[in-house]
Design a protein around this motif. Structure first.
Motif, short mmCIF file in Angstrom:
data_model
loop_
_atom_site.label_atom_id
_atom_site.label_comp_id
_atom_site.label_asym_id
_atom_site.label_seq_id
_atom_site.Cartn_x
_atom_site.Cartn_y
_atom_site.Cartn_z
N GLY A 1 1.86 0.65 -9.69
CA GLY A 1 2.45 1.33 -8.40
C GLY A 1 3.72 1.14 -7.83
N GLY A 2 4.46 2.24 -7.21
CA GLY A 2 5.69 1.77 -6.92
C GLY A 2 5.68 0.79 -5.71
N GLY A 3 4.52 0.59 -4.68
CA GLY A 3 4.53 -0.25 -3.61
C GLY A 3 3.86 -1.65 -4.05
N VAL A 4 3.92 -1.91 -5.31
CA VAL A 4 3.01 -3.14 -5.65
C VAL A 4 3.96 -4.34 -5.05
CG1 VAL A 4 4.11 -3.56 -7.89
CG2 VAL A 4 1.96 -4.30 -7.38
N VAL A 5 5.13 -4.00 -5.04
CA VAL A 5 5.98 -5.48 -4.58
C VAL A 5 6.00 -5.63 -2.91
CG1 VAL A 5 7.46 -5.13 -6.60
CG2 VAL A 5 8.14 -3.88 -4.61
N ILE A 6 5.30 -4.76 -2.09
CA ILE A 6 5.22 -4.80 -1.12
C ILE A 6 4.74 -6.19 -0.37
CG2 ILE A 6 4.21 -4.01 1.42
CD1 ILE A 6 4.34 -1.09 0.08
N ARG A 7 3.55 -6.55 -0.97
CA ARG A 7 3.12 -7.63 -0.57
C ARG A 7 3.28 -9.04 -1.53
NH1 ARG A 7 -3.51 -6.34 0.11
NH2 ARG A 7 -3.36 -4.88 1.89
#
Ligand code: S3P
Length: 171
Positions: free
Chosen positions: A79-85
């Motif tokens: 998912g596009g937000g996987v890099v947030i954490r």
């Protein structure tokens, strides 16, 4: 094992489509992280966001990603937000090769069409929200990418071909 091939990038970058093509070309199984989250939760992503909130979704995302550590090599559409954490960024780096599919906010929105399927872009503020989110994330995507491929104006097969060629020299 050589590890997984992770496709990361903004919503609408073509991660799932390219992952499918790449998996066929490389004869590897594929995983769609969002599909796993939906299957585990028994709810759609918009439902999950609405009923449990983004944090709960992110917890499931982190869990699904971590569970890939013992799996044989897959092509994984994230998912596009996987890099947030940061723990997810470390997991991606540790578990395989990371391919960043670049897209502009404008093209992403055009490809997505119905933004209501993406809770972070839903509610009418699509263009502004996409531009702000993308610029907030660009450095995160870059920070984990082993390979970066531009997708603007290109069809998925051409992108998959380039990824496969670049993987050939990386793996
Ligand atoms: C998200 C991207 C979506 C999905 C969720 C959150 C994000 O996946 O995981 O709506 O934060 O960018 P796609 O990138 O496959 O649309």
């Amino acid at each position: 094992m050589t590890g997984h091939i992770f496709l990361i990038g903004f919503m609408g970058a073509g991660k799932s489509t390219v992952a499918h093509l790449l998996a066929e070309m490389l004869e590897l199984p594929e995983i769609d992280l969002d599909a796993r989250i939906v299957a585990r939760a028994g709810r759609s992503i918009p439902e999950l966001f609405a009923q449990e909130g983004e944090d709960a979704f992110r917890d499931l995302e982190t869990q699904e990603l971590a569970e890939l550590s013992d799996a044989p090599s897959h092509v994984v559409a994230c998912g596009g937000g996987v890099v947030i954490r940061s723990e997810n960024r470390a997991a991606l780096k540790r578990m395989g090769v990371v391919v960043y599919l670049r897209v502009t906010a404008g093209e992403a929105l055009a490809r997505i069409g119905d933004a209501e399927t993406r809770p972070l872009l839903a509610g009418g503020g699509g263009a502004l929200a996409a531009t702000a989110l993308l610029s907030a994330r660009e450095n995160l995507y870059r920070s984990v990418a082993d390979i970066t491929v531009d997708t603007v104006g290109r069809d998925p097969q051409a992108i998959a071909d380039q990824v496969a060629a670049e993987l050939g020299s990386t793996r």
